[in-house]
Write an enzyme that holds these catalytic residues in place. Structure first.
Site, short mmCIF file in Angstrom:
data_model
loop_
_atom_site.label_atom_id
_atom_site.label_comp_id
_atom_site.label_asym_id
_atom_site.label_seq_id
_atom_site.Cartn_x
_atom_site.Cartn_y
_atom_site.Cartn_z
N GLU A 1 -5.06 8.17 -2.63
CA GLU A 1 -3.98 8.02 -1.66
C GLU A 1 -3.86 9.28 -0.80
OE1 GLU A 1 -1.53 5.86 -0.38
OE2 GLU A 1 -0.90 7.64 0.73
N SER B 1 -1.79 -10.69 11.34
CA SER B 1 -2.39 -9.35 11.26
C SER B 1 -3.76 -9.41 10.59
CB SER B 1 -1.48 -8.44 10.44
OG SER B 1 -1.34 -8.95 9.12
N LEU C 1 -1.91 -1.44 -5.31
CA LEU C 1 -1.30 -1.42 -6.64
C LEU C 1 -1.22 -2.82 -7.24
CD1 LEU C 1 1.34 1.38 -6.05
CD2 LEU C 1 -0.98 1.57 -6.95
N ILE D 1 -0.87 -3.46 -1.57
CA ILE D 1 -2.07 -4.22 -1.92
C ILE D 1 -2.86 -3.49 -3.01
CG2 ILE D 1 -4.35 -4.96 -1.07
CD1 ILE D 1 -3.03 -5.77 1.53
N HIS E 1 8.43 -13.31 4.42
CA HIS E 1 9.80 -13.81 4.60
C HIS E 1 10.43 -13.29 5.88
CE1 HIS E 1 9.45 -10.56 1.66
NE2 HIS E 1 10.54 -10.04 2.17
N HIS F 1 25.65 -13.33 -20.02
CA HIS F 1 25.07 -12.51 -21.09
C HIS F 1 24.23 -13.39 -22.01
CE1 HIS F 1 24.73 -9.30 -24.02
NE2 HIS F 1 25.03 -10.19 -24.96
N GLY G 1 -1.28 -22.11 6.68
CA GLY G 1 -0.63 -21.19 5.74
C GLY G 1 -0.95 -19.73 6.03
P1 FAD Z 1 -0.45 -14.82 9.30
O1 FAD Z 1 -0.03 -15.30 7.96
O2 FAD Z 1 -1.44 -13.76 9.39
O3 FAD Z 1 -0.93 -16.10 10.11
C1 FAD Z 1 -1.49 -16.01 11.36
C2 FAD Z 1 -2.38 -17.22 11.60
O4 FAD Z 1 -2.72 -17.27 12.98
C3 FAD Z 1 -3.69 -17.17 10.84
O5 FAD Z 1 -3.84 -18.36 10.08
C4 FAD Z 1 -4.75 -17.07 11.93
O6 FAD Z 1 -5.95 -17.76 11.62
C5 FAD Z 1 -4.04 -17.72 13.11
N1 FAD Z 1 -4.53 -17.29 14.43
C6 FAD Z 1 -4.61 -16.02 14.90
N2 FAD Z 1 -5.04 -16.03 16.19
C7 FAD Z 1 -5.25 -17.33 16.51
C8 FAD Z 1 -5.68 -17.98 17.70
N3 FAD Z 1 -5.97 -17.30 18.81
N4 FAD Z 1 -5.77 -19.32 17.67
C9 FAD Z 1 -5.47 -20.02 16.57
N5 FAD Z 1 -5.04 -19.47 15.42
C10 FAD Z 1 -4.92 -18.14 15.41
N6 FAD Z 1 4.00 -10.71 2.16
C11 FAD Z 1 5.06 -10.99 1.38
O7 FAD Z 1 6.17 -11.15 1.91
N7 FAD Z 1 4.93 -11.12 0.03
C12 FAD Z 1 3.76 -10.94 -0.60
O8 FAD Z 1 3.67 -11.07 -1.83
C13 FAD Z 1 2.62 -10.63 0.18
N8 FAD Z 1 1.42 -10.46 -0.40
C14 FAD Z 1 0.32 -10.18 0.38
C15 FAD Z 1 -0.89 -9.98 -0.25
C16 FAD Z 1 -2.01 -9.68 0.50
C17 FAD Z 1 -3.33 -9.47 -0.20
C18 FAD Z 1 -1.91 -9.62 1.93
C19 FAD Z 1 -3.12 -9.35 2.76
C20 FAD Z 1 -0.69 -9.81 2.55
C21 FAD Z 1 0.44 -10.08 1.79
N9 FAD Z 1 1.70 -10.26 2.38
C22 FAD Z 1 2.78 -10.52 1.59
C23 FAD Z 1 1.89 -10.19 3.84
C24 FAD Z 1 1.94 -11.60 4.44
O9 FAD Z 1 0.74 -12.27 4.14
C25 FAD Z 1 2.16 -11.53 5.94
O10 FAD Z 1 3.31 -10.76 6.21
C26 FAD Z 1 2.36 -12.92 6.53
O11 FAD Z 1 1.25 -13.73 6.26
C27 FAD Z 1 2.59 -12.83 8.04
O12 FAD Z 1 2.76 -14.11 8.55
P2 FAD Z 1 2.40 -14.48 10.05
O13 FAD Z 1 2.74 -15.92 10.20
O14 FAD Z 1 2.98 -13.50 10.97
O15 FAD Z 1 0.81 -14.29 10.16
P1 NAI Z 2 0.46 -0.23 2.87
O1 NAI Z 2 0.94 0.20 4.19
O2 NAI Z 2 1.43 -0.82 1.89
O3 NAI Z 2 -0.22 1.00 2.11
C1 NAI Z 2 -1.30 1.69 2.64
C2 NAI Z 2 -1.43 3.00 1.91
O4 NAI Z 2 -2.66 3.59 2.28
C3 NAI Z 2 -0.33 3.99 2.25
O5 NAI Z 2 0.18 4.53 1.07
C4 NAI Z 2 -1.04 5.03 3.12
O6 NAI Z 2 -0.49 6.32 2.98
C5 NAI Z 2 -2.44 4.97 2.53
N1 NAI Z 2 -3.51 5.41 3.43
C6 NAI Z 2 -3.63 5.20 4.76
N2 NAI Z 2 -4.80 5.73 5.22
C7 NAI Z 2 -5.42 6.25 4.14
C8 NAI Z 2 -6.67 6.91 3.95
N3 NAI Z 2 -7.50 7.11 4.96
N4 NAI Z 2 -7.00 7.31 2.70
C9 NAI Z 2 -6.17 7.10 1.65
N5 NAI Z 2 -4.97 6.47 1.78
C10 NAI Z 2 -4.61 6.05 3.00
O7 NAI Z 2 -0.76 -1.22 3.18
P2 NAI Z 2 -1.51 -2.28 2.27
O8 NAI Z 2 -1.34 -1.98 0.83
O9 NAI Z 2 -2.87 -2.37 2.85
O10 NAI Z 2 -0.73 -3.61 2.59
C11 NAI Z 2 -0.60 -4.06 3.94
C12 NAI Z 2 0.68 -4.79 4.12
O11 NAI Z 2 0.64 -6.07 3.52
C13 NAI Z 2 1.87 -4.11 3.45
O12 NAI Z 2 2.41 -3.12 4.29
C14 NAI Z 2 2.82 -5.22 3.27
O13 NAI Z 2 3.56 -5.37 4.43
C15 NAI Z 2 1.92 -6.44 3.07
N6 NAI Z 2 1.88 -6.79 1.65
C16 NAI Z 2 3.03 -7.12 1.02
C17 NAI Z 2 3.03 -7.43 -0.31
C18 NAI Z 2 4.30 -7.74 -0.98
O14 NAI Z 2 5.29 -7.94 -0.29
N7 NAI Z 2 4.36 -7.82 -2.30
C19 NAI Z 2 1.81 -7.46 -1.10
C20 NAI Z 2 0.65 -7.06 -0.34
C21 NAI Z 2 0.70 -6.77 0.99
#
Ligand code: FAD
Ligand code: NAI
Length: 466
Positions: free
Chosen positions: A203, A145, A186, A184, A322, A445, A38
């Site tokens: 910020e 990432s 917010l 993240i 997605h 509605h 996951g």
């Molecule tokens: P990942 O989900 O990062 O999966 C990569 C996997 O690869 C990991 O399990 C890792 O262990 C594995 N891996 C890496 N290198 C190796 C290796 N060499 N060998 C074996 N395994 C390996 N996105 C949304 O769309 N909606 C949200 O609400 C949302 N909320 C988020 C909240 C938080 C707190 C965070 C941190 C992120 C959120 N995101 C959200 C972003 C979302 O999690 C990522 O965009 C998404 O997980 C990316 O998917 P991915 O498959 O590219 O990578």
């Molecule tokens: P982000 O890119 O959304 O926001 C980072 C913020 O930190 C920006 O506003 C930037 O200007 C600020 N910043 C950068 N350097 C700074 C510094 N030195 N001091 C103060 N502010 C600074 O990144 P975030 O919130 O860490 O999330 C990472 C990614 O995870 C998002 O870009 C998003 O793609 C994904 N994510 C998606 C969610 C969703 O879809 N609901 C929820 C959580 C994460």
């Protein structure tokens, strides 16, 4: 055993790619180094954060809204371990779901770190140190990432945390300082704010959520401010002194100047994420990266090495689950000889705060910069019957349509349930629909979605309830 496809990483990109490829008749292996499948999304990202957002929102509602609706309950009490268990249950249910889907689709799972030894070869080393090499026709890198670090500030995941530590705090901090006013910061700031923390967001820029439509961002900041969020915009954190009982956080104007020291119990570093390619063996395999460390791919997700592809957070584009999933399906279909494709103009994004913020397509700023003439229609939830009767009237819907063709180019919603409502706009835009199409579509509605229809009517200045 030789495979048609080996996928490295089982996040939303990797596991979806494996399933689609298996559906298309390929013999598929997946490699994952984490104990559960996951990826970031399911284990430490989307899913746990949404569980805590859901639970904390109900907590706040019980404290503030129930009495108003005539529901008498005693003041809600927080049982944080139980709330964390609720979150874990949600994660586990989804993890089991992926295990089931791998079995159902006859996908072979290899546990350990995957290293690309060259086209057609992935070496997997388990945590016990046992190694084996998988022979495979194609490889898809879906390694995701990692948290971006702040120079000189060490994340211990206890007091100075990334999102991962912020999802598992053992008690509600008195004062939480969030570095980064992005998604993240917010979302998780909202969780701890609702549970009782004072939250200050530092910020770097002079606004929240860079990239979000400016008018929406302004309203969002105002609404969060009313909820008690404190913002220090155009500011940066330059150091955290962890030697005492409370953290001493150095905050400076972004442009330089006199620093101030703030005290905090927990600091959340949320300044973005970076592609994760550590230990993948890209250099040995000769796979090129771009200037930001992302795996370089062409329009078909192929790297510069034949037989090696990449998708998701590790390549260019929004870091969204997605987006990774859609690329996963596209690359599997391309490998099967089909025409896999992702429409990057129509990728919705949602911030799951209260109210939610959702958007798809272009912002006003982007249209202005591109010199595209557009009409804008806006409708406030204040004038929507369902929002009024539910007593959740904050926010609005904005529809941006091409001035010449009326084709919808962007839709932005701030308001409760915006994350569900945005999809009618996404479907409309996928079909190249106009604001007239949206305005002429019958909406039930009373629903909040009627505000989308009204915003479409407002493009031609004929909204009914305004
Ligand atoms: P990942 O989900 O990062 O999966 C990569 C996997 O690869 C990991 O399990 C890792 O262990 C594995 N891996 C890496 N290198 C190796 C290796 N060499 N060998 C074996 N395994 C390996 N996105 C949304 O769309 N909606 C949200 O609400 C949302 N909320 C988020 C909240 C938080 C707190 C965070 C941190 C992120 C959120 N995101 C959200 C972003 C979302 O999690 C990522 O965009 C998404 O997980 C990316 O998917 P991915 O498959 O590219 O990578
Ligand atoms: P982000 O890119 O959304 O926001 C980072 C913020 O930190 C920006 O506003 C930037 O200007 C600020 N910043 C950068 N350097 C700074 C510094 N030195 N001091 C103060 N502010 C600074 O990144 P975030 O919130 O860490 O999330 C990472 C990614 O995870 C998002 O870009 C998003 O793609 C994904 N994510 C998606 C969610 C969703 O879809 N609901 C929820 C959580 C994460």
């Amino acid at each position: 055993m030789a495979y048609d496809l080996t996928v490295i990483g089982t996040g939303p990109g990797g596991y979806v790619c494996a399933i689609r490829a298996a559906q298309l008749g390929m013999k598929v292996a997946v490699v994952e180094k984490r104990a559960t499948h996951g990826g970031t999304c399911l284990n430490v990202g989307c899913i746990p954060s949404k569980a805590l957002l859901q639970a904390s929102e109900r907590f706040e509602e019980a404290g503030h809204m129930f009495a108003k609706m005539g529901i008498k309950v005693s003041a809600p009490e927080l049982d944080l371990p139980a709330m964390m268990a609720f979150k874990e249950e949600g994660i586990n249910g989804n993890v089991k779901g992926i295990d089931f889907l791998f079995k159902k689709n006859k996908i072979d799972v290899f546990s350990g770190v995957g290293v690309i030894e060259g086209a057609g070869k992935v070496k997997v080393t388990s945590d016990k140190g046992e190694a084996q090499t998988i022979e495979t026709k194609n490889i898809v890198i879906a390694s995701g990432s990692d948290v971006a670090r702040l120079k000189g500030i060490e994340i211990d995941e206890k007091r100075v945390v990334s999102s991962t530590g912020a999802l598992t705090l053992e008690k509600v901090p008195g004062h939480l300082i969030v570095v980064g006013g992005g998604v993240i910061g917010l979302e998780l700031g909202s969780v701890w704010k609702r549970l009782g923390a004072k939250v200050t967001v530092v910020e770097f820029l002079d606004r929240l959520i860079p990239g979000m439509d400016g008018e929406v961002a302004k309203q969002f900041q105002k609404t969060l401010g009313k909820q008690g969020f404190e913002f220090k915009l155009s500011s940066k954190v330059t150091g955290v002194d962890t030697s005492g009982k409370t953290l001493k956080v150095q905050v400076e104007p972004a442009a330089g100047g006199a620093a101030e020291t703030l005290e905090a119990d927990v600091v959340l570093v949320a300044i973005g994420r970076v592609p994760y390619t550590e230990g993948l063996g890209l250099e040995t395999a000769g796979v090129e990266k771009d200037e930001r460390g992302r795996v370089k791919v062409d329009g078909h997700y192929k790297t510069n090495v034949d037989g090696i592809y990449a998708i998701g957070d590790v390549i260019v584009g929004p870091m969204l689950a997605h987006k990774a999933e859609d690329e996963a399906i596209a690359v599997a279909e391309i490998l099967a000889g089909q025409a896999g494709h992702v429409n990057y103009d129509v990728i919705p994004s949602v911030i799951y705060t209260f109210p939610e913020v959702a958007s798809v397509g272009k912002t006003e700023e982007e249209l202005k910069e591109a010199g595209v003439a557009y009409n804008s229609g806006k409708f406030p939830f204040m004038a929507n019957a369902r929002a009024k009767v539910n007593n959740t009237t904050e926010g609005f819907v904005k529809v941006l349509a091409d001035a010449k063709t009326d084709r919808v180019l962007g839709v932005h919603i701030i308001g409760p349930e915006a994350g569900e409502m945005i999809h009618e706009a996404a479907v409309l835009m996928e079909f190249g629909g106009s604001s007239e199409d949206l305005a002429r579509t019958c909406h039930a509605h009373p629903t909040r979605s009627e505000a989308v229809k009204e915003a479409a009517l407002a493009v031609e200045k004929r909204a009914i309830h305004m």
